[in-house]
Design a protein around this motif. Structure first.
Motif, PDB file in Angstrom:
ATOM      1  N   ALA A 179      25.863 -31.385  28.822  1.00  0.00           N
ATOM      2  CA  ALA A 179      25.243 -31.480  27.306  1.00  0.00           C
ATOM      3  C   ALA A 179      24.377 -29.830  27.417  1.00  0.00           C
ATOM      4  O   ALA A 179      24.277 -29.447  26.456  1.00  0.00           O
ATOM      5  CB  ALA A 179      23.644 -32.038  28.668  1.00  0.00           C
ATOM      6  N   LEU A 180      24.823 -29.188  28.368  1.00  0.00           N
ATOM      7  CA  LEU A 180      24.719 -27.959  27.889  1.00  0.00           C
ATOM      8  C   LEU A 180      26.092 -26.856  27.790  1.00  0.00           C
ATOM      9  O   LEU A 180      25.956 -26.085  27.170  1.00  0.00           O
ATOM     10  CB  LEU A 180      24.025 -27.065  30.105  1.00  0.00           C
ATOM     11  N   ALA A 181      27.075 -27.339  28.049  1.00  0.00           N
ATOM     12  CA  ALA A 181      28.453 -26.715  27.085  1.00  0.00           C
ATOM     13  C   ALA A 181      28.854 -27.429  25.699  1.00  0.00           C
ATOM     14  O   ALA A 181      29.043 -26.369  24.560  1.00  0.00           O
ATOM     15  CB  ALA A 181      29.081 -27.300  27.912  1.00  0.00           C
ATOM     16  N   GLN A 182      27.671 -28.381  25.543  1.00  0.00           N
ATOM     17  CA  GLN A 182      27.546 -28.596  24.219  1.00  0.00           C
ATOM     18  C   GLN A 182      27.277 -27.481  23.579  1.00  0.00           C
ATOM     19  O   GLN A 182      26.978 -26.800  22.012  1.00  0.00           O
ATOM     20  CB  GLN A 182      26.947 -30.168  23.927  1.00  0.00           C
ATOM     21  N   LEU A 183      25.416 -27.588  24.126  1.00  0.00           N
ATOM     22  CA  LEU A 183      24.266 -26.461  23.549  1.00  0.00           C
ATOM     23  C   LEU A 183      25.586 -25.347  22.959  1.00  0.00           C
ATOM     24  O   LEU A 183      25.333 -24.363  21.936  1.00  0.00           O
ATOM     25  CB  LEU A 183      23.532 -26.126  24.315  1.00  0.00           C
ATOM     26  N   GLY A 184      25.847 -24.681  23.983  1.00  0.00           N
ATOM     27  CA  GLY A 184      26.476 -23.263  24.846  1.00  0.00           C
ATOM     28  C   GLY A 184      28.307 -23.362  23.284  1.00  0.00           C
ATOM     29  O   GLY A 184      27.858 -22.391  22.438  1.00  0.00           O
ATOM     30  N   TYR A 185      29.568 -23.825  22.996  1.00  0.00           N
ATOM     31  CA  TYR A 185      29.550 -24.145  21.974  1.00  0.00           C
ATOM     32  C   TYR A 185      28.374 -24.990  20.934  1.00  0.00           C
ATOM     33  O   TYR A 185      30.049 -23.604  19.907  1.00  0.00           O
ATOM     34  CB  TYR A 185      30.195 -25.725  21.841  1.00  0.00           C
ATOM     35  N   ASN A 186      27.654 -24.823  20.210  1.00  0.00           N
ATOM     36  CA  ASN A 186      26.741 -24.783  19.182  1.00  0.00           C
ATOM     37  C   ASN A 186      26.660 -22.838  18.414  1.00  0.00           C
ATOM     38  O   ASN A 186      27.000 -22.872  17.605  1.00  0.00           O
ATOM     39  CB  ASN A 186      25.856 -25.485  18.981  1.00  0.00           C
ATOM     40  N   LEU A 187      26.004 -22.874  19.617  1.00  0.00           N
ATOM     41  CA  LEU A 187      25.931 -21.319  19.399  1.00  0.00           C
ATOM     42  C   LEU A 187      27.272 -20.282  19.176  1.00  0.00           C
ATOM     43  O   LEU A 187      26.930 -19.133  18.573  1.00  0.00           O
ATOM     44  CB  LEU A 187      24.941 -20.909  21.167  1.00  0.00           C
ATOM     45  N   ALA A 188      28.129 -20.842  19.788  1.00  0.00           N
ATOM     46  CA  ALA A 188      29.654 -19.841  19.931  1.00  0.00           C
ATOM     47  C   ALA A 188      29.939 -20.243  18.491  1.00  0.00           C
ATOM     48  O   ALA A 188      30.237 -19.060  17.620  1.00  0.00           O
ATOM     49  CB  ALA A 188      30.554 -20.179  21.298  1.00  0.00           C
ATOM     50  N   ASN A 189      29.669 -21.118  18.174  1.00  0.00           N
ATOM     51  CA  ASN A 189      30.179 -21.542  17.000  1.00  0.00           C
ATOM     52  C   ASN A 189      29.682 -20.585  15.629  1.00  0.00           C
ATOM     53  O   ASN A 189      29.946 -20.284  14.714  1.00  0.00           O
ATOM     54  CB  ASN A 189      30.192 -22.970  16.747  1.00  0.00           C
ATOM     55  N   GLU A 190      28.192 -20.480  15.411  1.00  0.00           N
ATOM     56  CA  GLU A 190      27.080 -20.055  15.018  1.00  0.00           C
ATOM     57  C   GLU A 190      27.624 -19.025  14.884  1.00  0.00           C
ATOM     58  O   GLU A 190      27.932 -17.826  13.925  1.00  0.00           O
ATOM     59  CB  GLU A 190      25.839 -20.672  15.445  1.00  0.00           C
ATOM     60  N   LYS A 191      28.214 -18.248  15.823  1.00  0.00           N
ATOM     61  CA  LYS A 191      28.750 -15.864  15.884  1.00  0.00           C
ATOM     62  C   LYS A 191      30.049 -16.560  15.859  1.00  0.00           C
ATOM     63  O   LYS A 191      30.541 -15.312  15.351  1.00  0.00           O
ATOM     64  CB  LYS A 191      28.313 -15.892  17.150  1.00  0.00           C
ATOM     65  N   ASN A 192      30.701 -17.714  15.055  1.00  0.00           N
ATOM     66  CA  ASN A 192      32.716 -17.336  15.310  1.00  0.00           C
ATOM     67  C   ASN A 192      32.968 -16.644  16.608  1.00  0.00           C
ATOM     68  O   ASN A 192      34.318 -15.686  16.634  1.00  0.00           O
ATOM     69  CB  ASN A 192      32.645 -16.908  14.619  1.00  0.00           C
ATOM     70  N   ASP A 193      32.430 -16.836  18.005  1.00  0.00           N
ATOM     71  CA  ASP A 193      32.738 -16.712  19.078  1.00  0.00           C
ATOM     72  C   ASP A 193      34.065 -17.423  19.827  1.00  0.00           C
ATOM     73  O   ASP A 193      33.276 -17.968  20.527  1.00  0.00           O
ATOM     74  CB  ASP A 193      31.376 -16.033  19.890  1.00  0.00           C
ATOM     75  N   ASN A 194      35.045 -16.989  19.461  1.00  0.00           N
ATOM     76  CA  ASN A 194      36.483 -18.095  19.800  1.00  0.00           C
ATOM     77  C   ASN A 194      36.407 -17.850  21.039  1.00  0.00           C
ATOM     78  O   ASN A 194      36.809 -19.311  21.530  1.00  0.00           O
ATOM     79  CB  ASN A 194      37.562 -18.114  18.896  1.00  0.00           C
ATOM     80  N   ILE A 195      36.327 -17.252  21.772  1.00  0.00           N
ATOM     81  CA  ILE A 195      36.444 -17.089  23.394  1.00  0.00           C
ATOM     82  C   ILE A 195      35.475 -17.792  24.079  1.00  0.00           C
ATOM     83  O   ILE A 195      36.004 -18.935  24.540  1.00  0.00           O
ATOM     84  CB  ILE A 195      36.507 -15.661  23.355  1.00  0.00           C
ATOM     85  N   ASN A 196      34.053 -17.945  23.905  1.00  0.00           N
ATOM     86  CA  ASN A 196      33.661 -18.833  24.444  1.00  0.00           C
ATOM     87  C   ASN A 196      33.154 -20.419  23.949  1.00  0.00           C
ATOM     88  O   ASN A 196      33.077 -21.052  24.684  1.00  0.00           O
ATOM     89  CB  ASN A 196      31.831 -18.371  24.103  1.00  0.00           C
ATOM     90  N   LYS A 197      33.774 -20.719  22.514  1.00  0.00           N
ATOM     91  CA  LYS A 197      33.814 -21.609  22.110  1.00  0.00           C
ATOM     92  C   LYS A 197      34.921 -22.171  22.496  1.00  0.00           C
ATOM     93  O   LYS A 197      34.612 -22.767  22.735  1.00  0.00           O
ATOM     94  CB  LYS A 197      34.289 -21.475  20.576  1.00  0.00           C
ATOM     95  N   GLY A 198      36.170 -21.688  23.288  1.00  0.00           N
ATOM     96  CA  GLY A 198      37.217 -22.234  23.903  1.00  0.00           C
ATOM     97  C   GLY A 198      36.646 -22.916  25.016  1.00  0.00           C
ATOM     98  O   GLY A 198      37.394 -23.729  25.622  1.00  0.00           O
ATOM     99  N   ASP A 199      36.226 -21.288  25.905  1.00  0.00           N
ATOM    100  CA  ASP A 199      35.549 -21.732  27.496  1.00  0.00           C
ATOM    101  C   ASP A 199      34.799 -23.387  27.493  1.00  0.00           C
ATOM    102  O   ASP A 199      34.922 -23.869  28.345  1.00  0.00           O
ATOM    103  CB  ASP A 199      34.967 -20.383  28.027  1.00  0.00           C
TER     104      ASP A 199
END
Length: 602
Positions: free
Chosen positions: A64-84
């Motif tokens: 659940a927390l990683a999904q939250l992080g993915y959504n935040l990174a996706n909004e910023k187009n941060d592919n490094i953290n999206k992938g992680d």
């Protein structure tokens, strides 16, 4: 009991319910704290820190927390953290046993991370994917990803990463029986960690070396390595690593049949496992303890060890509850004695008024708390349903793709390799026809090649049979075994082969395709050995139900052998590996002129 005291207790219970209803779940509380932070980098750092603290034990919360992080990174187009974050979701799904879904997230992470060229995140991803394929017993793909990670770490001169990959890739070679290469990699990891003076890394390398020596039966070296590792870990107070070390020593002493010492180490491991809430290792340890007691003929303790974990937990839980109730009752009775009874009617009337007022207030607060609690419960249920639906859809998609891949591979095997083998058989028959009986040596060689090619075709058909099925039932297995038995009887008419199944076993009981193939291969290999080497005239195959699973047994009346006096061939080693993949060790009991009995459990 006086009315005013009853009312006070009710008020306290209602207040406790209100307080409990207002507590937020772990995920909700962390999410709230994340949302309160204004800076994006602070949010990501905070999330990563909290995930690191819980990922080893709280898998659903991590997802659940990683999904939250993915959504935040996706909004910023941060592919490094999206992938992680995608990698983290895959890691947690894998720990839950959902390997198919885990692989989907790993490959999504790979697609996002590789263009970034981020060495740190890519190295972790390659390592996780290699570990997944290692557990799936796909050594080539596991080594491919380990090599990718190793190249990244060597380029960055990351000694910790290089040592870790050598340790983990060494396990692949060990599982495939290449103990020399495994030893080479473990020793390289040990040298690096000693140069780095990394006590944690040194402990792991020594443990891996000790277990490797155990497998090749160099018991003295095995014991030295494992005890040296334990000495380091006990100094570090590393409960997790020490727990693994105790288990490895338990396996060592079990192997040399020092069953009492073995059980002592397994119990030490369980003590630490309970402290850090590591359930899997506790279950494994109790299984080994059960085996030890069975080997000693102590079946009462063997049975107790099977249920010990749940019994202890239940006992602890019940004892704690009784202790809590007793404590509350004691406090209440003490308070009751200390109170003074008012003698005047006016005092009683005033007190009653206060009591009724408090009851009304407590009821109002309780109702408000109950409403808030129900709203939170409904919100959590809806969120859980949404997550389950999303994961179910992804799992179905992944399973569909995997089945399509299985079918494509099986078609290629059948159409290409199968056809080529059939052509070889046909070509051999043609050559035999032309040379007739003019050259007996050549004819004999051709017959041998033809027989080998036909056996290979049959092996290929068995593999295709397993690949085309996502699950294999007891009924499927019995049918396959019966076909194999008929062919064996035709080739060796003086041999009696029988198959008997426990009536309590449901014919529709299912195994995975890989499990079904492993079971069939072990039975096939054991039967062939009885025919070819044991000169048996009677072979009996039993399928029975045990406390922990389903047991398969192959018994013959052949000439038998003493295992220590012979060099184990590939057939016996393969049977042992397949039995371990099925979740337990292969049991082989043989005596000269008294036959051989092979058993394994699923």
């Amino acid at each position: 009991m006086r009315l005013n005291n009853i009312i006070v207790i009710i008020g306290l219970m209602l207040l406790s319910l209100t307080t409990s209803a207002q507590k937020l779940s772990l995920v909700d509380s962390i999410t709230k704290l994340v949302n309160n932070k204004k800076d994006y980098n602070q949010k990501i750092d905070f999330l990563q820190k909290n995930i690191k603290e819980i990922y080893a034990t709280k898998f659903d919360e991590t997802i659940a927390l990683a999904q939250l992080g993915y959504n935040l990174a996706n909004e910023k187009n941060d592919n490094i953290n999206k992938g992680d974050f995608l990698r983290t979701i895959g890691l947690s799904l894998g720990k839950k046993g959902n390997i198919d879904s885990a692989s989907v997230y790993y490959y999504r992470a790979l697609q996002v991370l590789e263009p970034t060229k981020n060495t740190e995140k890519l190295g972790l991803l390659y390592d996780d994917m290699a570990r997944m394929y290692r557990k799936l017993r796909q050594p080539n793909r596991a080594l491919e990803f380990y090599e990718k990670a190793l190249q990244l770490y060597e380029k960055e001169k990351n000694l910790e990463g290089i040592a870790r990959i050598n340790n983990e890739s060494g396990v692949v070679f060990r599982d495939e029986g290449d103990y020399a290469e495994a030893n080479k990699r473990f020793e390289k990891s040990l040298r690096i960690q000693q140069e780095r003076k990394d006590s944690v890394g040194i402990g792991y390398a020594l443990e891996f070396l000790g277990y490797n020596q155990l497998l090749i039966k160099d018991y003295k070296k095995s014991e030295n390595y494992l005890l040296e590792a334990l000495k380091i870990r006990e100094k570090l107070n590393d409960d997790f690593a020490t727990m693994l070390n105790y288990t490895a020593l338990g396996e060592y002493y079990k192997e040399i049949k020092a069953f009492e010492a073995s059980n002592n180490y397994f119990l030490k491991s369980n003590a630490l496992a309970k402290r850090i809430n590591f359930v899997d290792i506790q279950k494994y340890n109790y299984e080994q303890i059960t085996d030890n007691y069975q080997a000693q003929g102590n079946y009462e303790k063997a049975f107790e060890s099977l249920k010990n974990f749940n019994v202890l937990n239940d006992s602890l839980y019940t004892a704690q509850k009784l202790k809590d109730v007793e404590e509350i009752a004691t406090k209440y009775e003490t308070s009751e004695k200390e109170k003074k009874i008012a003698e005047k009617e006016l005092a009683l009337k005033i007190r009653n008024q206060w009591i009724f007022g408090l009851i009304a207030l407590a009821i109002i607060i309780g109702l408000i708390g109950f409403i808030l609690y129900k709203q939170q419960v409904l919100k959590n249920i809806q969120q859980q349903k949404d997550n389950e639906l999303q994961l179910a859809l992804e799992k179905i998609e992944s399973q569909t793709k995997l089945q399509e891949q299985r079918l494509a591979i099986s078609r290629d095997l059948h159409d290409n390799i199968g056809a080529q083998l059939s052509f070889i058989v046909s070509a051999i028959d043609t050559i035999k026809y032309y040379i007739s009986d003019s050259n007996e040596s050549v004819t004999h060689k051709l017959n041998s090649i033809g027989t080998f090619a036909k056996e290979t075709i049959q092996e290929l058909r068995d593999t295709i049979w397993a690949m085309n099925k996502t699950t294999i039932s007891i009924k499927d297995l019995k049918s396959r075994i019966a076909n194999f038995m008929e062919k064996a009887k035709l080739s060796h008419q003086n041999i009696q082969i029988s198959l008997k199944t426990d009536p309590s076993i449901d014919d529709n009981h299912l195994f995975t395709g890989l499990q079904g193939l492993n079971i069939f291969r072990i039975i096939q290999e054991a039967t062939n050995n009885a025919v070819k080497y044991a000169e048996a005239t009677e072979i009996k195959i039993y399928i029975s139900q045990t406390i922990v699973g389903i047991q398969f047994e192959i018994a013959d009346n052949g000439k038998g052998f003493v295992e220590e006096e012979i060099e184990a061939g590939n057939g016996l080693l393969n049977m042992r590996k397949r039995a371990l993949e099925l979740g337990n060790e292969l049991s082989l009991k043989s005596e000269k002129e008294k036959g051989t009995r092979i058993t394994f459990e699923v």
